[in-house]
Structure formats: C-alpha cells, structure tokens
Write a protein that holds these residues in place. Structure first.
Motif, PDB file in Angstrom:
ATOM      1  N   GLY A 144       0.825  -1.200   0.000  1.00 45.77           N
ATOM      2  CA  GLY A 144       0.000   0.000   0.000  1.00 45.77           C
ATOM      3  C   GLY A 144       0.858   1.247   0.000  1.00 45.77           C
ATOM      4  O   GLY A 144       1.824   1.352   0.772  1.00 45.77           O
ATOM      5  N   ILE A 145       0.521   2.207  -0.843  1.00 46.07           N
ATOM      6  CA  ILE A 145       1.282   3.455  -0.948  1.00 46.07           C
ATOM      7  C   ILE A 145       0.447   4.575  -0.349  1.00 46.07           C
ATOM      8  O   ILE A 145      -0.389   5.189  -1.012  1.00 46.07           O
ATOM      9  CB  ILE A 145       1.653   3.750  -2.415  1.00 46.07           C
ATOM     10  N   GLY A 146       0.642   4.797   0.944  1.00 44.83           N
ATOM     11  CA  GLY A 146      -0.125   5.809   1.653  1.00 44.83           C
ATOM     12  C   GLY A 146      -1.371   5.222   2.281  1.00 44.83           C
ATOM     13  O   GLY A 146      -1.918   4.220   1.823  1.00 44.83           O
ATOM     14  N   ASN A 147      -1.823   5.852   3.351  1.00 42.55           N
ATOM     15  CA  ASN A 147      -3.033   5.427   4.051  1.00 42.55           C
ATOM     16  C   ASN A 147      -3.858   6.648   4.414  1.00 42.55           C
ATOM     17  O   ASN A 147      -3.345   7.581   5.043  1.00 42.55           O
ATOM     18  CB  ASN A 147      -2.669   4.675   5.333  1.00 42.55           C
ATOM     19  N   GLU A 148      -5.113   6.658   3.984  1.00 37.29           N
ATOM     20  CA  GLU A 148      -6.026   7.758   4.310  1.00 37.29           C
ATOM     21  C   GLU A 148      -5.311   9.104   4.122  1.00 37.29           C
ATOM     22  O   GLU A 148      -5.282   9.950   5.018  1.00 37.29           O
ATOM     23  CB  GLU A 148      -6.564   7.608   5.730  1.00 37.29           C
ATOM     24  N   VAL A 149      -4.762   9.286   2.932  1.00 36.87           N
ATOM     25  CA  VAL A 149      -3.957  10.480   2.671  1.00 36.87           C
ATOM     26  C   VAL A 149      -4.794  11.759   2.695  1.00 36.87           C
ATOM     27  O   VAL A 149      -4.249  12.863   2.787  1.00 36.87           O
ATOM     28  CB  VAL A 149      -3.208  10.348   1.323  1.00 36.87           C
ATOM     29  N   TRP A 150      -6.116  11.619   2.642  1.00 31.13           N
ATOM     30  CA  TRP A 150      -7.017  12.764   2.697  1.00 31.13           C
ATOM     31  C   TRP A 150      -7.194  13.290   4.123  1.00 31.13           C
ATOM     32  O   TRP A 150      -7.814  14.320   4.353  1.00 31.13           O
ATOM     33  CB  TRP A 150      -8.388  12.399   2.126  1.00 31.13           C
ATOM     34  N   ALA A 151      -6.635  12.557   5.122  1.00 31.70           N
ATOM     35  CA  ALA A 151      -6.754  12.993   6.523  1.00 31.70           C
ATOM     36  C   ALA A 151      -5.388  12.833   7.199  1.00 31.70           C
ATOM     37  O   ALA A 151      -4.449  13.528   6.860  1.00 31.70           O
ATOM     38  CB  ALA A 151      -7.837  12.193   7.237  1.00 31.70           C
ATOM     39  N   GLY A 152      -5.283  11.890   8.159  1.00 28.50           N
ATOM     40  CA  GLY A 152      -4.057  11.734   8.927  1.00 28.50           C
ATOM     41  C   GLY A 152      -2.844  11.374   8.098  1.00 28.50           C
ATOM     42  O   GLY A 152      -1.704  11.515   8.554  1.00 28.50           O
ATOM     43  N   GLY A 153      -3.062  10.920   6.869  1.00 32.05           N
ATOM     44  CA  GLY A 153      -1.948  10.574   6.004  1.00 32.05           C
ATOM     45  C   GLY A 153      -1.399  11.754   5.219  1.00 32.05           C
ATOM     46  O   GLY A 153      -0.646  11.555   4.261  1.00 32.05           O
ATOM     47  N   GLY A 154      -1.761  12.978   5.622  1.00 32.22           N
ATOM     48  CA  GLY A 154      -1.178  14.139   4.961  1.00 32.22           C
ATOM     49  C   GLY A 154      -2.152  15.246   4.601  1.00 32.22           C
ATOM     50  O   GLY A 154      -1.742  16.307   4.132  1.00 32.22           O
ATOM     51  N   ASN A 155      -3.468  15.029   4.824  1.00 35.66           N
ATOM     52  CA  ASN A 155      -4.479  16.026   4.416  1.00 35.66           C
ATOM     53  C   ASN A 155      -4.227  16.513   2.999  1.00 35.66           C
ATOM     54  O   ASN A 155      -4.270  17.720   2.704  1.00 35.66           O
ATOM     55  CB  ASN A 155      -4.489  17.208   5.397  1.00 35.66           C
ATOM     56  N   MET A 156      -3.969  15.560   2.116  1.00 41.83           N
ATOM     57  CA  MET A 156      -3.610  15.896   0.738  1.00 41.83           C
ATOM     58  C   MET A 156      -4.847  16.125  -0.127  1.00 41.83           C
ATOM     59  O   MET A 156      -5.937  15.636   0.169  1.00 41.83           O
ATOM     60  CB  MET A 156      -2.791  14.760   0.122  1.00 41.83           C
ATOM     61  N   THR A 157      -4.632  16.849  -1.198  1.00 33.23           N
ATOM     62  CA  THR A 157      -5.601  16.868  -2.280  1.00 33.23           C
ATOM     63  C   THR A 157      -5.291  15.684  -3.192  1.00 33.23           C
ATOM     64  O   THR A 157      -4.221  15.069  -3.116  1.00 33.23           O
ATOM     65  CB  THR A 157      -5.503  18.164  -3.085  1.00 33.23           C
ATOM     66  N   ALA A 158      -6.215  15.381  -4.073  1.00 29.75           N
ATOM     67  CA  ALA A 158      -5.988  14.277  -5.006  1.00 29.75           C
ATOM     68  C   ALA A 158      -4.763  14.548  -5.875  1.00 29.75           C
ATOM     69  O   ALA A 158      -3.980  13.634  -6.167  1.00 29.75           O
ATOM     70  CB  ALA A 158      -7.231  14.062  -5.876  1.00 29.75           C
ATOM     71  N   ARG A 159      -4.559  15.787  -6.283  1.00 28.99           N
ATOM     72  CA  ARG A 159      -3.410  16.114  -7.125  1.00 28.99           C
ATOM     73  C   ARG A 159      -2.105  15.939  -6.343  1.00 28.99           C
ATOM     74  O   ARG A 159      -1.138  15.364  -6.856  1.00 28.99           O
ATOM     75  CB  ARG A 159      -3.520  17.537  -7.644  1.00 28.99           C
ATOM     76  N   MET A 160      -2.070  16.422  -5.102  1.00 31.76           N
ATOM     77  CA  MET A 160      -0.873  16.254  -4.278  1.00 31.76           C
ATOM     78  C   MET A 160      -0.537  14.779  -4.123  1.00 31.76           C
ATOM     79  O   MET A 160       0.619  14.362  -4.257  1.00 31.76           O
ATOM     80  CB  MET A 160      -1.082  16.881  -2.899  1.00 31.76           C
ATOM     81  N   TYR A 161      -1.565  14.000  -3.821  1.00 32.70           N
ATOM     82  CA  TYR A 161      -1.324  12.578  -3.596  1.00 32.70           C
ATOM     83  C   TYR A 161      -0.859  11.883  -4.866  1.00 32.70           C
ATOM     84  O   TYR A 161       0.094  11.103  -4.846  1.00 32.70           O
ATOM     85  CB  TYR A 161      -2.582  11.898  -3.065  1.00 32.70           C
ATOM     86  N   MET A 162      -1.507  12.164  -5.976  1.00 33.15           N
ATOM     87  CA  MET A 162      -1.138  11.477  -7.206  1.00 33.15           C
ATOM     88  C   MET A 162       0.273  11.862  -7.659  1.00 33.15           C
ATOM     89  O   MET A 162       0.994  11.029  -8.225  1.00 33.15           O
ATOM     90  CB  MET A 162      -2.164  11.744  -8.296  1.00 33.15           C
ATOM     91  N   ASP A 163       0.699  13.095  -7.370  1.00 37.16           N
ATOM     92  CA  ASP A 163       2.080  13.475  -7.673  1.00 37.16           C
ATOM     93  C   ASP A 163       3.063  12.601  -6.897  1.00 37.16           C
ATOM     94  O   ASP A 163       4.076  12.145  -7.447  1.00 37.16           O
ATOM     95  CB  ASP A 163       2.310  14.957  -7.335  1.00 37.16           C
ATOM     96  N   LYS A 164       2.762  12.366  -5.604  1.00 34.40           N
ATOM     97  CA  LYS A 164       3.650  11.527  -4.796  1.00 34.40           C
ATOM     98  C   LYS A 164       3.508  10.056  -5.191  1.00 34.40           C
ATOM     99  O   LYS A 164       4.494   9.325  -5.266  1.00 34.40           O
ATOM    100  CB  LYS A 164       3.344  11.698  -3.304  1.00 34.40           C
TER     101      LYS A 164
END
Length: 506
Positions: A169-189
């Motif tokens: 798994g690459i990241g966990n719940e990145v929309w909250a405790g995993g970084g409060n990312m946007t979809a674009r931020m997450y997909m870049d990483k």
C-alpha cells in the motif's frame, strides 16, 4: 413469498481475500494482543501468545494488513529489525494510544506471523514521513532473492529466503491523517513512489509480482468520496500511468450520534441504527465501482510500443467495521466489546462483500485483536473469542465458491439472505436482523437437495457478549433439525441470529 436458489444464476467467484484482517500498532492490538515476547509469563511461541496464535491458525485469514492504518505514515521499518535489545524506543500517539513504542514487533515478526497462520501479507509503506529510498530498501529487504546487502541483512536476522510480499500500500487515508492531501498532491507523490518500486524480475518482458495499492476515499463522506475518486482518476489519466493495481477505500459503520449507546447497552433504536448503517456500504461499493470504471475510460491510448493501457484497477476495502462512541474514551485505545449486534453487522457486511465479488477483490476487518470490530479480546493472561470470530469461521465455506444471485432480503420475513455454490454444495446464510422477533423463511431450490448441516449463532439477549468470566456466552452451535430431501424447505430462525445451512444437490 419464497427465496429461490438457482445454481445457474451466478454473480462471480468469491475471493478468499474478502475475508481479510487488519492489525495495527493501536491500543493493545499487537502488544499484549498478539505479541508478548519470549520472556513473558504468558505461554508463547517465539513471542506470539499461544492462545491467540491458535485461534488465528484456525481462522487462517487469507490476507493480513500491517503496520497501519495511520501508524504506517510515522513508521520507519528499520526501527523494527535486528536484535530487539538494540531497537530504538519511540512514542506512539496513534489514535490515542499515547504509549512508548519499543519496536519489539517489526517486519520479521509480522511476516513470520503471516507464515505461521497462513496469511498473505499486505504492507503499507510510510508515504507521509518516509522516503522513496526507504520504501525501496524495505521491499528489497523483504523480497530480494539475489545476494545483496539487504538480503544478507534479512538472512542475519533469521530469514535467508525472501518473504515475497506481493501487496504494498502506498499511503493510508492520505485525505486525513496521512497528509491532508488533495488528489493532485497525492497522485504526484504516488507516481514517484509507485514508479520507483523494485520489480523483482529477471527480464523486462516479465510481469512484476508486485501489486501496488493506492489510497482510495473516505467513504463515510458521501460528497468527498465521489469527488476524490473522480479527481484521482482525472490525475491518473494525465500522460503515462504508474503501476496501480488496487484502490483502497475505507468504511466504518459509525455509531457516534448517541453517547449513551455502548456496545453492550443500547435500545431498539440503537440496534436498528447500527444494522442499517452497515448496509450503506453496498451502495457505496456500487458507486465507487462505477466511478473507477468511468475514470478508466479517460485513460489515453498509448503511443509507444512498450506502453500498455491501464484498463482495470481492483476496488479494495482496507478497513471496515463497527465503531462505537465509547471506543474514543477506551483504554487501551479503541477497545470495545462485541455483542450480537456487532456479529449481525459483521455477517451482513461479509454477505454484501461476497454479493459484490464482481466489484470488490479484497477487504480487511478492522481490527483482528482488541480494537473496534475485534475477533479476539485479551487481558493479561486471559483471552476471549468474540462472536465475530464465529461469524468468520461459519462463513469459510463461501471462500472460492460462486456467489449466487438471490434477493438481499426476503420480502416476506425481512430476513437477509446470501447463497453460494462450490461443486454440488450450496451454502445459504439466513441472518435475522430483528432484535426481538423470530422469523420463518421459505427457501426453494431449483433441484432436489439434501440438507447436510446447519450452524447457528444467537443469544437470548442481544446485549450479551463473551467476557473473561463467561467466555462462551455466545458460541456457534450445530442445529439438529431434520429435513426430508426435496426442493422446498421452511427454516425457523430466532431473533438476532445468524444461520448457515449446507445443502447437497442430488
């Protein structure tokens, strides 16, 4: 009205991985729950407590997810390898755990646990506070067969052969405790991490055995979950695609609107709220499946000879289960009891996962020991098996069977139905989700059958749970009702009960 069971009306094959489990460094899930160390007074095998190890071996979970969850994004795998006396002491703030972390249970302990109980491991990497190189080294440590420094390190730590971990798994719940990312931020990483994964092949023409899992939406938020998946696949459609095989959405059956409602003290209204809450997952699965398929339509046609088009991504549920209000104040963190209300929702959730086996490929109950929707509870030397464990054991015949297309609910009795077939055996679940009323369910088969056996889980009081003083208050038992061979049967099912029937086609 009757429920008709037709062997020719099929949905798909039920993957055993729909019966997966999840363990995390949260509360006493791992420490005290699974791991006590070789020097503990609690009987153990190589540090794993024997009583829990024995029940997990019987359960034989098809997949086991670790180290999180939220903990994954603060976990550095090198802290948990090598001689235990030399491992660093850190601190765990994960979801109110607030305890020092001695790192006594690490990669080798987890993967050898998987070997002992026959589970396939799913490791979540540290995306938020980790690095690409850290991920690569972790994967090399686990999987590299060739003679390298990391494979030598694994051998020095007691496991010369590679573990061959497939699921990452690459990241966990990145929309909250995993970084409060946007979809674009997450997909870049995600693009960077997924593209950097070692392939463990000896030729560019070989298919890599690695299965990369992306962080899907928080499906407890209806609007956000739709937008997240739309945005993820919009970003994914830009230029070339990185490796992506699974899309991990999470769903909790939140029971937090009434602070007075607890796992063992609830009203009829509270019972109904939790039963109906778990069923929301079915619409979510169908919505997310449609969004994924729609998103894939925007993937561009490759221009180069070496490029292949991304045409499929598996939908996964990495975490699911009941979450009651009282868990927030529990010590150890997020520990809660399991009554027949939880067992009923566990059965209904497994039914809907199996019924949607053409849309969902893997799912993990959160969590296996001492946290939320547990199968096992421990307290020092004592252990108790919850009714949820019985449900998973009763449902094992469905694994690798073909799901049959039957109504979710009997319109006459209101009981919930599921059926599957393997060779000439049909397994039928009848779940009576009424808190206080017994039901009669009429079932008609397309062919003559012989009723081979019947198991049931029930309690005279739906508030009952298994305790350390009374560990077998609720336990599945064999029903000795006798039936003549035939096509039509009437099954009387008690209130708040789960009945699993085995029938042989004649």
């Amino acid at each position: 009205m009757t429920v008709f069971i037709d062997s020719d009306n099929t949905i798909g094959t039920i993957s055993p991985k729909l019966h997966g489990q999840f363990i995390e460094f949260l509360g006493s899930c791992i420490y005290d729950g699974i791991w006590v160390g070789e020097d503990s007074d609690i009987p153990n095998t190589r540090g794993y407590r024997n009583d829990v190890l024995d029940v997990l071996k019987q359960l034989h979970p098809p997949v086991l997810r670790w180290p999180g969850g939220c903990y994954a994004d603060t976990y550095h795998w090198r802290d948990g390898i090598g001689p235990r006396e030399n491992r660093p002491i850190t601190f765990n703030e994960n979801f109110g755990t607030f305890e020092r972390e001695d790192n006594q249970f690490g990669t080798d302990e987890f993967l050898q646990l998987c070997e002992l109980i026959g589970a396939e491991p799913w490791i979540n990497i540290n995306l938020m506070s980790g690095t690409i190189q850290e991920m690569r080294d972790w994967m090399e440590y686990c999987n590299r067969a060739e003679d390298t420094e990391l494979s030598r390190l694994r051998a020095r730590n007691g496991h010369p052969e590679p573990y061959n971990v497939k699921y990452w798994g690459i990241g966990n719940e990145v929309w909250a405790g995993g970084g409060n990312m946007t979809a674009r931020m997450y997909m870049d990483k995600y693009r960077q991490f997924a593209s950097s994964m070692p392939k463990f092949t000896s030729s560019i023409f070989e298919q890599s055995p690695i299965y990369a899992i992306a962080s899907g939406p928080d499906t407890n938020k209806p609007r956000e979950s739709v937008k997240w998946t739309e945005d993820i696949f919009a970003e994914l459609s830009q230029y070339r695609q990185p490796p992506i095989h699974g899309y991990d959405m999470h769903f909790y059956n939140w029971n937090i609107s009434d602070p007075e409602d607890t796992p063992t003290d609830f009203t009829q209204e509270g019972w109904n709220r939790v039963i109906h809450g778990c069923l929301e997952l079915e619409d979510i699965i169908q919505t997310q499946s449609q969004l994924v398929n729609s998103g894939l339509k925007y993937i561009p046609q490759p221009e180069g000879f070496w490029d292949s088009k991304l045409e499929h991504v598996d939908l996964i549920i990495g975490e699911w289960g009941n979450w009651h209000y009282s868990a927030f104040n529990a010590r150890p963190a997020l520990q809660q009891q399991v009554s027949m209300r939880d067992a009923i929702t566990t059965a209904l959730t497994l039914d809907l996962l199996q019924r949607n086996c053409d849309k969902i490929s893997m799912a993990c109950n959160a969590q296996t020991v001492n946290v939320l929707n547990s199968l096992v509870l421990t307290d020092g030397k004592d252990m108790v098996i919850t009714p949820n464990y019985d449900v998973f054991m009763m449902y094992q015949p469905h694994q690798n069977a073909t799901a049959l297309n039957v109504p979710r609910q009997d319109s006459q009795s209101g009981a919930y139905i599921f059926a599957s077939q393997k060779d000439n055996r049909i397994t039928i679940n009848i779940t009576n989700a009424s808190m206080d009323a017994a039901k009669d369910v009429n079932v008609v088969f397309a062919n003559d059958v012989e009723i081979m056996g019947m198991k049931r889980l029930e309690s005279d009081d739906p508030h009952t749970c298994n305790t350390f003083d009374d560990p077998d208050a609720i336990r599945a038992y064999t029903v000795n009702d006798e039936f003549n061979d035939g096509m039509e049967f009437n099954f009387h099912v008690p209130a708040a009960s789960i009945t699993v029937i085995s029938a042989r086609i004649l």
